[in-house]
Design a protein around this motif. Structure first.
Motif, short mmCIF file in Angstrom:
data_model
loop_
_atom_site.label_atom_id
_atom_site.label_comp_id
_atom_site.label_asym_id
_atom_site.label_seq_id
_atom_site.Cartn_x
_atom_site.Cartn_y
_atom_site.Cartn_z
N PHE A 80 39.35 -11.65 -0.43
CA PHE A 80 40.75 -11.79 -0.80
C PHE A 80 41.25 -10.56 -1.56
CE2 PHE A 80 39.61 -16.14 0.09
CZ PHE A 80 40.76 -16.68 0.64
N ALA A 81 40.83 -9.37 -1.14
CA ALA A 81 41.27 -8.14 -1.78
C ALA A 81 42.77 -7.95 -1.58
CB ALA A 81 40.51 -6.94 -1.21
N ILE A 82 43.43 -7.30 -2.56
CA ILE A 82 44.88 -7.14 -2.53
C ILE A 82 45.33 -6.35 -1.31
CG2 ILE A 82 46.86 -6.14 -3.73
CD1 ILE A 82 45.77 -8.66 -5.03
N GLU A 83 44.67 -5.23 -1.02
CA GLU A 83 45.06 -4.42 0.12
C GLU A 83 44.93 -5.21 1.42
OE1 GLU A 83 44.07 0.04 1.70
OE2 GLU A 83 42.37 -1.32 1.48
N SER A 84 43.84 -5.95 1.55
CA SER A 84 43.63 -6.76 2.75
C SER A 84 44.72 -7.81 2.87
CB SER A 84 42.26 -7.43 2.69
OG SER A 84 41.23 -6.47 2.55
N PHE A 85 45.03 -8.45 1.76
CA PHE A 85 46.03 -9.52 1.77
C PHE A 85 47.38 -8.98 2.25
CE2 PHE A 85 49.16 -12.34 -0.21
CZ PHE A 85 48.67 -13.58 0.19
N GLY A 86 47.79 -7.83 1.74
CA GLY A 86 49.08 -7.28 2.12
C GLY A 86 49.17 -6.98 3.60
N ALA A 87 48.14 -6.36 4.16
CA ALA A 87 48.16 -6.01 5.58
C ALA A 87 48.16 -7.27 6.46
CB ALA A 87 46.96 -5.13 5.92
N VAL A 88 47.34 -8.25 6.10
CA VAL A 88 47.26 -9.48 6.89
C VAL A 88 48.60 -10.23 6.83
CG1 VAL A 88 46.14 -11.72 7.02
CG2 VAL A 88 44.76 -9.68 6.66
N VAL A 89 49.24 -10.24 5.68
CA VAL A 89 50.54 -10.89 5.55
C VAL A 89 51.57 -10.23 6.47
CG1 VAL A 89 52.51 -11.23 4.00
CG2 VAL A 89 50.22 -11.85 3.25
N LEU A 90 51.60 -8.89 6.48
CA LEU A 90 52.56 -8.19 7.34
C LEU A 90 52.34 -8.56 8.81
CD1 LEU A 90 52.66 -4.58 5.83
CD2 LEU A 90 54.53 -6.24 5.90
N SER A 91 51.11 -8.59 9.24
CA SER A 91 50.81 -8.95 10.62
C SER A 91 51.23 -10.39 10.92
CB SER A 91 49.32 -8.77 10.89
OG SER A 91 49.00 -9.11 12.22
N SER A 92 50.93 -11.29 9.99
CA SER A 92 51.28 -12.69 10.18
C SER A 92 52.78 -12.90 10.24
CB SER A 92 50.67 -13.52 9.04
OG SER A 92 50.91 -14.89 9.23
N VAL A 93 53.52 -12.20 9.38
CA VAL A 93 54.98 -12.32 9.39
C VAL A 93 55.55 -11.80 10.70
CG1 VAL A 93 57.09 -11.42 8.34
CG2 VAL A 93 55.24 -12.26 6.89
N ALA A 94 55.09 -10.62 11.15
CA ALA A 94 55.60 -10.05 12.40
C ALA A 94 55.33 -10.99 13.57
CB ALA A 94 54.95 -8.69 12.64
N ALA A 95 54.13 -11.55 13.63
CA ALA A 95 53.79 -12.47 14.71
C ALA A 95 54.63 -13.75 14.64
CB ALA A 95 52.31 -12.81 14.66
N LEU A 107 50.33 -0.14 11.35
CA LEU A 107 49.36 -0.70 12.28
C LEU A 107 49.36 -2.23 12.22
CD1 LEU A 107 46.35 1.74 11.76
CD2 LEU A 107 47.86 1.62 13.73
N ALA A 108 49.45 -2.78 11.01
CA ALA A 108 49.48 -4.24 10.86
C ALA A 108 50.69 -4.84 11.55
CB ALA A 108 49.47 -4.61 9.38
N LEU A 109 51.84 -4.18 11.44
CA LEU A 109 53.05 -4.67 12.10
C LEU A 109 52.91 -4.62 13.63
CD1 LEU A 109 55.82 -3.11 9.83
CD2 LEU A 109 55.30 -5.55 10.10
N VAL A 110 52.36 -3.52 14.12
CA VAL A 110 52.17 -3.39 15.57
C VAL A 110 51.23 -4.49 16.08
CG1 VAL A 110 51.19 -1.93 17.38
CG2 VAL A 110 52.65 -0.93 15.63
N ILE A 111 50.15 -4.73 15.35
CA ILE A 111 49.21 -5.77 15.75
C ILE A 111 49.88 -7.13 15.70
CG2 ILE A 111 47.09 -6.97 15.07
CD1 ILE A 111 46.07 -4.21 14.10
N GLY A 112 50.68 -7.40 14.66
CA GLY A 112 51.38 -8.67 14.57
C GLY A 112 52.32 -8.89 15.74
N VAL A 113 53.06 -7.87 16.10
CA VAL A 113 53.97 -7.98 17.25
C VAL A 113 53.16 -8.23 18.53
CG1 VAL A 113 55.60 -6.72 18.71
CG2 VAL A 113 55.79 -6.60 16.22
N GLY A 114 52.06 -7.48 18.69
CA GLY A 114 51.22 -7.67 19.87
C GLY A 114 50.62 -9.06 19.93
N ALA A 115 50.15 -9.57 18.78
CA ALA A 115 49.58 -10.92 18.74
C ALA A 115 50.65 -11.97 19.04
CB ALA A 115 48.95 -11.19 17.38
N GLY A 116 51.87 -11.74 18.55
CA GLY A 116 52.96 -12.67 18.84
C GLY A 116 53.29 -12.72 20.32
N LEU A 117 53.37 -11.55 20.94
CA LEU A 117 53.63 -11.49 22.37
C LEU A 117 52.45 -12.09 23.15
CD1 LEU A 117 55.19 -7.92 22.62
CD2 LEU A 117 56.40 -10.11 22.70
#
Length: 596
Positions: A215-230, A39-49
């Motif tokens: 700054f929870a670990i799970e939150s950080f990982g998902a946000v990073v994936l979205s940011s990288v994809a975007a 889901l984080a990757l999909v959101i990142g791609v969508g935010a990038g577009l």
């Protein structure tokens, strides 16, 4: 009859199997780690577009309404589409833009008005991450029209709201839990910032520090994936270059660190001043306007047009002007005029109902302030002051930190926007002093003040909520049995094994509260190899001092503190004495008291 039932069961079996697989797939998308990552990757791609489309809209509307790629750098030039108007076309551009986006916002998404980030913060803090799905489309069009027609605002607020709306919509479609929904909203915000400014780290910290405030670990990982994809999408479209093109700077003399610290103090004051003037002008516009809201941006556009006629550098975001200031191309007096002009133009744009962010304007103000400060120092202390541009760069981060009170984001985003690492030490120093100054001068930031003016406290109870308005002393339960600090671990283990909280308060010989001891800490200590020569370990040596609550704290604020202590609860103190214990269960009992 039996044969008929057998055939029906056989026919239903494939459908049951398919339903089972669908249910498993939905559960995987909602709750598992790989589902969250997808889901984080999909959101990142969508935010990038979305960022690509948003920047294209800004460029298109700016070209149509001004005839230039960025009119802020064109001086008093005429619009080639209507050359007979000369520079006076800027009187009409904001009016035309207002006539287009005013009805759009008023009819379809009123929350698209303004700078956007406070609405996302509110959605995460009190609305379970739920954002109107049509906000993304309305916000993109309204903000692009605002900026393209001369509105002196930035694009980070809109892209945060656009990305967040995308995350919220995807969360609703996949039926995620409320906690995951909030995280997906943050993923959208991070992706939008990352793609728009080519700043993946800044996107992550913006989302964690301002949107999630966690700054929870799970939150950080998902946000990073979205940011990288975007970022991958954004770099494919815009290239892998620093967003701002500034010359290299470095600290030339150790005495400059004191000068940078002083700049941070001044910048913190400017950040708070900008915040106050922004909402003062918005109040003035609310008081003065008596017509329909959809017409307000067009009517107010006449006033904005007058400002643009006097100072065309205020048209749109103004990055070319910012770069010129950092390169020392303006006199100090003109820099201060641009600083005041930006405060006025941005406040007026928001006040008349425009849509756009305040991050870019705060960078602009910081560059003007820093460059003027550096120019003054160069006159007074030519041997030690150093390059004017260094102060402009540091001032950018310091004013943003002073207005938003997000020091981590300010440091990271300035580094990524400029690609300039040599200035990192004075940048950090000035940002910290600006943040401290801002905190001394005001309890609110430019984002939270908008909400507080509407009677909303992000740490307080949501309007209409069943829980939150009570005080802690009204819902707390009796504190667990106190254990003496001198108690040895074997005896403590017995007491903790019987505790329903897995934690006990610790007191000294006089009964003064010292902290808590947890079952985990005792178990881990007992699992270690003992030292026969050492004295026995006591509870006092392992005691921790967790966050505590005062008896008069609102329950809504206390529940936020409880997040850090899942399953154990928090001590409630009156002065320095332990008087009770608060858990999520005791808070729920306030709704349905257990009969004696």
């Amino acid at each position: 009859m039996s044969e008929t039932m057998t055939r029906a069961a056989a026919a239903a079996a494939p459908e049951a199997i398919r339903a089972s697989w669908r249910e498993r797939a939905e559960f995987g998308a909602r709750e598992t780690q790989w589902g969250l990552a997808a889901l984080a990757l999909v959101i990142g791609v969508g935010a990038g577009l979305g960022s690509i489309a948003f920047r294209w809209l800004i460029k298109t509307f700016t070209g149509l309404l001004s005839g230039h790629g960025d009119y802020a750098a064109a001086g008093h030039a005429a619009n080639p589409h209507v050359p007979w108007l000369g520079p006076y076309f800027v009187l009409l551009a904001p009016v035309i833009g207002g006539l287009l986006y005013g009805p759009l916002v008023d009819r379809f998404a009123k929350e698209a008005r303004g700078h956007g980030v406070p609405e996302v913060m509110l959605a995460v803090a009190q609305r379970g991450g739920r954002i109107n799905p049509q906000v993304s489309v309305v916000k993109a069009l309204a903000s692009a029209l605002t900026i393209g027609s001369g509105g002196s605002v930035g694009r980070e607020g809109p892209i945060v709201q656009i990305g967040s709306a995308l995350g919220s919509t995807l969360g609703r479609i996949t039926k995620v839990t409320e906690g995951r929904m909030k995280l997906l909203v943050a993923c959208g915000a991070a992706g939008g910032i990352a793609a728009t400014f080519n700043a993946p780290l800044a996107g992550v910290f913006f989302a964690m520090e301002l949107i999630l405030r966690d700054f929870a670990i799970e939150s950080f990982g998902a946000v990073v994936l979205s940011s990288v994809a975007a970022s991958v999408i954004g770099r494919a479209a815009f290239g892998d270059v620093a967003f701002l093109n500034l010359p290299a700077f470095h600290v030339e003399h150790v005495a400059q660190y004191g000068l940078f610290a002083l700049l941070g103090v001044v910048a913190g004051g400017v950040g708070i001043g900008f915040t106050r003037i922004l909402y003062w002008i918005e109040d003035a516009c609310d008081w003065a306007w008596r017509g329909p809201e959809w017409l307000r941006p067009a009517a107010g556009g006449l006033l904005l047009g007058v400002v643009l006629l006097v100072l065309p550098e205020m048209y749109g975001v103004g990055y070319p002007v910012l770069e010129n200031a950092a390169e020392g191309k303006y006199a100090a007096a003109f820099l201060l005029l641009l600083l005041v002009g930006k405060i006025l133009a941005t406040s007026l744009t928001i006040g008349i109902g425009g849509s756009g962010g305040v991050f870019a304007p705060s960078l602009f103000m910081g560059a003007m302030l820093g460059a003027a400060y550096g120019a003054g120092l160069h006159t007074l202390m030519p041997g030690t002051s150093g390059a004017v541009g260094a102060y402009a760069l540091v001032g950018m981060g310091a004013v943003f930190a002073g207005s938003s009170r997000a020091p981590i984001t300010a440091v990271v985003i300035l580094f990524e926007l400029t690609g300039e690492y040599s200035i990192i030490l004075p940048l950090m120093l000035a940002i910290v002093t600006a943040t401290l100054t801002s905190k001394l001068l005001s309890r609110d930031t430019i984002y939270t003040l908008k909400l507080r003016r509407r009677g909303i406290d992000l740490e307080g109870p949501a309007a209409g909520a069943a829980l939150g308005t009570q005080r802690v002393e009204e819902v707390m339960e009796q504190a667990p049995e106190v254990i003496a600090a001198a108690t040895e671990l074997p005896a403590a283990a017995v007491l903790l094994s019987l505790s329903r909280h897995g934690v006990l308060p610790v007191a000294d010989k006089e009964g003064r509260y010292l902290g808590t001891i947890t079952a985990r800490a005792v178990a881990e200590s007992l699992a270690e190899e003992p030292d026969p020569t050492a004295p026995p370990v006591t509870v006092g040596e392992l005691a921790e001092v967790p966050a505590s609550l005062a008896v008069d704290v609102p329950l809504a604020k206390a529940l936020h503190a409880l997040v850090a202590e899942p399953g154990t609860g928090l001590p409630v103190l009156d002065q320095d004495r332990l008087v009770g214990w608060l858990t999520h269960q005791s808070a729920l009992r306030a709704l349905h008291p257990v009969p004696a």
